[in-house]
Scaffold this active site. Structure first.
Site, PDB file in Angstrom:
ATOM      1  N   ASP A 506      11.511   0.029  -5.693  1.00 13.64           N
ATOM      2  CA  ASP A 506      11.311   1.455  -5.785  1.00 13.64           C
ATOM      3  C   ASP A 506      11.620   2.044  -4.325  1.00 13.64           C
ATOM      4  O   ASP A 506      11.188   1.479  -3.322  1.00 13.64           O
ATOM      5  CB  ASP A 506      10.173   1.771  -6.410  1.00 13.64           C
ATOM      6  CG  ASP A 506      10.052   1.647  -7.843  1.00 13.64           C
ATOM      7  OD1 ASP A 506      11.032   1.347  -8.386  1.00 13.64           O
ATOM      8  OD2 ASP A 506       8.745   1.180  -8.344  1.00 13.64           O
ATOM      9  N   ASP A 508       9.448   3.646  -2.848  1.00 19.07           N
ATOM     10  CA  ASP A 508       8.090   4.290  -2.523  1.00 19.07           C
ATOM     11  C   ASP A 508       7.434   3.188  -1.392  1.00 19.07           C
ATOM     12  O   ASP A 508       8.069   2.299  -1.222  1.00 19.07           O
ATOM     13  CB  ASP A 508       7.244   4.480  -3.573  1.00 19.07           C
ATOM     14  CG  ASP A 508       6.978   3.220  -4.487  1.00 19.07           C
ATOM     15  OD1 ASP A 508       7.395   2.362  -4.258  1.00 19.07           O
ATOM     16  OD2 ASP A 508       6.432   3.550  -5.631  1.00 19.07           O
TER      17      ASP A 508
END
Ligand code: 1YM
Length: 643
Positions: A506, A508
């Site tokens: 991801d 993030d």
């Protein structure tokens, strides 16, 4: 240059100009390339000249300033570059040094000049490749200045007035030429700091100050302990077996040897080597000489001291947990390899081996308690190696009936040709599910990883092999495990099942963390995969943008791109979808944006500057979050975009 000036040039001047034009024409021949490494090479060259002045015993301090306009100033407090008129050229020496490609040679007779790089041609090469260069000299109680652009004099040498009381030295300011390097490259404080720190350890007692005018920061690099302190610094984050690092020094004929050692309770071997202060990322004769003598000295001592048992530690066992810095100074270094990171001179091997064997044997005799602790640790490593071998056998024999012991959660591809096969290592089961349905199963395999993988940097091979995620990766990749410094390699590239291994996490913080852990894993245990350019990072988009009634979704990879796209549509209605994670994309979206070879963006993980990378990976060992975060930000620099 105007025609009038050309007409006045005599034959030697024209030859000179050709020299520097040659540098501008083929910069890579002089600085290796015109990417970030080459850009920073210019800094190293000027710094080297200042360091040489320190090695010669005339300078004690070097200040490097990163100026707000992106230029760099390096200043030493040495003798100052000579400014008198040279009889042959009828020009001030400083001008000749900065405009004639081989001017350095004339100044090398003092023979102190052992530092690497371009042997005195550095100054003219930097000048040729800089938009402007200003050299100020404080000498004879006077302040002089000369200026250049792209290798040519723009302001002849001028005496500006008296030097401030007692001031001596050379100050060089330059800005690499965008015509050569493009508009994007800039000096990176982190790279400058790595080199300044390195030099501060390699030249004990030299004070290097870094002023970052852009971020308004100042840092002083200064160490009395030389390579011994360096070894300790590089062991940072690991608990030490003893506090005072070992310094082994000597001179064998023309070769100067400096070795610093410290033993940690950790498992990885951490060797750094230098020849004439140039990092030798691929080792060479000096490193081989070190390993042989180090192993022989300890094993010989252990036999004499009655410590030896049946299972004798190998060199690799003895290297476990060792942090060592090996530095040689040698009159004519010969380098080899793609990045010229390997030292070839046989006399360097002989010299290091002699000094290390003699001095380390002495040290062991004088420190029997520590010698015992070091040897016992190596004995435990030998036992662990045996255990690891058994564990590997276990992994291999675990599931004799299943095809090649592949892990259950691997969705393998049909192709058995590694050249076309790709393995996606995917964060989380839900993204793994989308990837499995979205992929082209003919050549794409998916291995979902659950949660965070083990921090292998802390764990060591034995423990790593007990971790389910690590075992799944080892089995899927198929080439074994090993290759970590100081451990015998059980890794065979020929058995590799995929030539593209793609980390898909991801966008993030958690994703970055997992990516970092995976990179550390590959760096420590499967480094050849990185060296071969087989490791990639997928770039999933952050946004999907739909304009008006269109069904077409435009995928955008960062905020900048989103801003630009929004600016281009001005007043139509639109809809933005922000993808918080891979799991939020359906199979089709994941294929379109991240997996389809025709449309995806992959970043290749590169390890060009292995010493720099090792430094970063060292930072990652510590429990500090900050260096890890810095690494994640820096990480993009290793990567090249491939579409
Ligand atoms: C910030 C860069 O270049 N300092 C410097 C350079 C030189 C001398 C002193 C120097 C050398 C000698 C005699 C000698 C020189 N470098 C070169 C070359 N700082 C910086 N400080 N007097 C002064 O070697 O005998 C020539 S002189 F060629 F290597 F660039």
């Amino acid at each position: 240059m105007s025609a009038e000036v050309t007409a006045n040039y005599d034959a030697s001047a024209i030859k000179v100009l050709k020299g520097l034009e040659g540098v501008r024409h083929r910069p890579a021949m002089y600085i290796g390339g015109t990417q970030a490494d080459g850009y920073h090479h210019l800094f190293k060259e000027i710094l080297d000249n200042a360091v040489d002045e320190a090695l010669a015993g005339f300078a004690t301090q070097i200040i490097t300033t990163l100026n707000r306009d992106g230029s760099l100033t390096i200043e030493d407090n040495g003798r100052g570059i000579p400014v008198d008129i040279m009889p042959e050229e009828q020009k001030p020496a400083v001008e000749v040094i900065y405009t004639v490609l081989h001017a350095g040679g004339k100044f090398e007779e003092g023979a102190y000049k052992v530092s690497g790089g371009l042997h005195g041609v550095g100054a003219s090469v930097v000048n040729a490749l800089s938009q402007f260069t200003r050299v100020e000299v404080f000498r004879n109680g006077k302040h002089y200045r000369i200026e250049f652009s792209r290798g040519e004099v723009t302001q002849p040498l001028q005496e500006l007035g008296p030097a401030p009381q007692g001031k001596r030295g050379t100050r060089v300011t330059f800005l690499p030429d965008p015509q050569i390097f493009g508009n994007e490259l800039k000096f990176e404080a982190s790279r400058l700091r790595v080199r300044l720190r390195e030099v501060s350890f390699l030249v004990a007692g030299l004070k290097l100050i870094f002023r970052d005018e852009i971020h308004q920061k100042e840092e002083v690099f200064f160490d009395e302990g030389g390579v011994a302190s360096f070894a300790k610094f590089r062991a940072d984050g690991e608990e030490l077996l003893y506090d005072k690092p070992i310094l082994l020094q000597g001179q064998v004929e023309a070769v100067g040897v400096d070795v610093g050692l410290v033993h940690t309770k950790g498992y990885s071997a951490n060797l750094a080597s230098f020849a004439n202060m140039i990092p030798t990322a691929d080792g060479g004769t000096h490193v081989s000489g070190f390993k042989t003598a180090y192993t022989r000295a300890i094993n010989t001592y252990a036999r004499k001291a009655g410590l030896a048992k049946d299972l004798e530690p190998t060199g690799d066992d003895l290297l476990e947990g060792l942090s060592a810095v090996i530095s040689v100074k040698i009159p004519q270094p010969q380098f080899e390899g793609q990045t010229k990171g390997k030292l070839l001179n046989p006399e360097a091997g002989t010299a290091v081996s002699k000094v290390v064997y003699e001095k380390l044997s002495e040290w062991l005799e004088e420190n029997p308690r520590l010698a015992k602790a070091i040897y016992e640790k190596a004995q435990r490593a030998a036992q662990a190696r045996e255990a690891a071998r058994k564990a590997r056998e276990l992994v291999r024999r675990a599931n004799p009936l299943e095809s090649d012991d592949l892990p259950g959660k691997l969705a393998d591809c049909q192709s058995e040709d590694p050249a076309e096969a790709e393995l996606f290592i995917v964060e989380g089961d839900s993204a793994g599910g989308s990837a499995k349905s979205g992929r082209d199963r003919r050549f794409q395999a998916i291995l979902p990883l659950r949660g965070k993988i083990l921090n292998v940097e802390k764990a060591g091979l034995n423990k790593a092999l007990k971790n389910a995620e690590v075992r799944a990766m080892v089995a899927a990749i198929g080439a074994g495990i090993g290759g970590k410094d100081g451990e015998e390699a059980h890794f065979n590239l020929e058995d590799l099942r995929y030539h593209k291994i793609i980390i898909m996490t991801d966008a993030d913080v958690d994703g970055s963390h997992i990516r970092t852990l995976l990179l550390t894993f590959f760096y420590r245990y499967m480094r050849p995969i990185i060296e071969q350019g087989y490791l990639y990072v997928a770039q999933p988009p952050l946004y999907g943008l739909r304009v008006g009634k269109s069904k077409q979704v435009q995928y955008l990879f960062d905020d900048e791109a989103l801003k630009k796209a929004l600016a281009e549509i001005g007043d139509k209605p639109y809809e933005i979808q922000r993808f918080k994670g891979l799991g939020e994309m359906n199979a089709e979206q994941l294929w379109e944006t991240t997996m389809d070879p025709a449309r995806r963006v992959l970043k290749k993980v590169e390890m060009k500057d292995a010493s720099y990378a090792a430094q970063i990976f060292d930072d990652l060992m510590g429990s500090d979050v900050q260096p890890r975060r810095e690494f994640i930000e820096e990480y993009a620099r290793f990567a090249q975009i491939e579409v």
